[in-house]
Design a protein around this motif. Structure first.
Motif, short mmCIF file in Angstrom:
data_model
loop_
_atom_site.label_atom_id
_atom_site.label_comp_id
_atom_site.label_asym_id
_atom_site.label_seq_id
_atom_site.Cartn_x
_atom_site.Cartn_y
_atom_site.Cartn_z
N ASP A 46 0.83 -1.21 0.00
CA ASP A 46 0.00 0.00 0.00
C ASP A 46 0.86 1.25 0.00
OD1 ASP A 46 -2.38 -1.32 -0.11
OD2 ASP A 46 -3.13 -0.62 1.82
N ALA A 47 1.91 1.23 0.81
CA ALA A 47 2.79 2.39 0.91
C ALA A 47 3.42 2.72 -0.43
CB ALA A 47 3.87 2.14 1.96
N SER A 51 2.58 6.10 -2.46
CA SER A 51 3.70 6.98 -2.81
C SER A 51 3.71 7.26 -4.32
CB SER A 51 5.02 6.35 -2.38
OG SER A 51 5.06 6.17 -0.97
N THR A 128 -5.57 3.69 -4.14
CA THR A 128 -4.28 4.24 -3.69
C THR A 128 -3.65 5.16 -4.72
OG1 THR A 128 -3.14 2.26 -4.52
CG2 THR A 128 -3.79 2.27 -2.20
N VAL A 151 -0.19 6.34 4.41
CA VAL A 151 0.71 5.20 4.62
C VAL A 151 0.64 4.73 6.08
CG1 VAL A 151 3.13 4.50 4.74
CG2 VAL A 151 2.28 5.73 2.73
N CYS A 152 0.67 5.67 7.00
CA CYS A 152 0.58 5.33 8.44
C CYS A 152 -0.75 4.63 8.75
CB CYS A 152 0.73 6.58 9.29
SG CYS A 152 2.41 7.24 9.34
N SER A 154 -2.41 2.72 6.76
CA SER A 154 -2.32 1.36 6.24
C SER A 154 -1.57 0.45 7.22
CB SER A 154 -1.63 1.35 4.88
OG SER A 154 -1.60 0.05 4.34
#
Length: 199
Positions: A46-47, A51, A128, A151-152, A154
């Motif tokens: 996910d991150a 991004s 995303t 991101v956090c 997730s």
């Protein structure tokens, strides 16, 4: 701070729904098999996608629809196979207390399945890369802070789901509970596979 909170809130809301990836993480958490690895792989995937979206790659996905088509049909096939395996498990295995008595799937295979649930799901790209990526532009020049919040969210969600699942362990000491869970997961997988094929 407002950009971070907005990213965290939106990111969390997008992954709260029970989907194929979340069902797999929940199942691994209940079995206590490679929980951290599964949670980390899902969150890291996910991150990377978030991004990419924040960095502006959402337009690339929109310009090359073959990416979405591949993910759609590949994901549907994978989900159908996994659903059939879940149904077979529900009706053929004895389902003793799985956290202690059942053999553990290898780490490599488990991670491979987790990656498939993420990267073969076109909804992940839409949520995303495209959605979060486009919304992040509203927070210029703090769009990367917005992305960091998502991101956090997730990492927070997947780790909470994976390790929080053990609170349900007493319920799943009964074989019937495991059979119901396997059947439910199979239904969820088939429903999502159908939705992917039908658009």
């Amino acid at each position: 701070m407002s950009a971070f909170i907005a990213g965290f809130s939106l990111g969390l809301s997008l992954i709260l729904a029970i989907g194929s990836q979340n069902a797999f993480v929940l199942k691994q958490g209940l079995k206590r098999h490679h929980v951290f690895a599964v949670c980390f792989v899902c969150a890291l995937s996910d991150a990377l996608l978030i991004s990419a979206g924040v960095a502006g790659f959402g337009t690339i996905v929109q310009q090359f629809p073959t990416i979405e088509t591949f993910a759609r049909y590949g994901g549907a096939l994978f989900l159908t196979v996994y659903a059939l395996l879940s149904f077979r498990s529900a009706f053929t295995q004895k389902h003793a207390i799985q956290t202690k008595d059942q053999p553990t799937t290898s780490l490599v295979r488990t991670i491979s399945i987790a990656l498939a649930f993420t990267w073969l799901n076109p909804h992940v790209y839409l949520d995303t890369v495209v959605l979060l990526g486009s919304i992040s532009t509203q927070y210029q020049p703090h769009h990367f802070v917005f992305g960091a919040g998502a991101v956090c969210a997730s990492f927070f969600f997947f780790l909470s789901l994976g390790y929080g699942a053990r609170l349900l362990a007493p319920v799943f000491e009964k074989p019937r509970s495991w059979q119901i869970l396997e059947a439910l997961i199979g239904v969820i997988m088939l429903a999502i596979a159908y939705s992917l094929v039908t658009g």
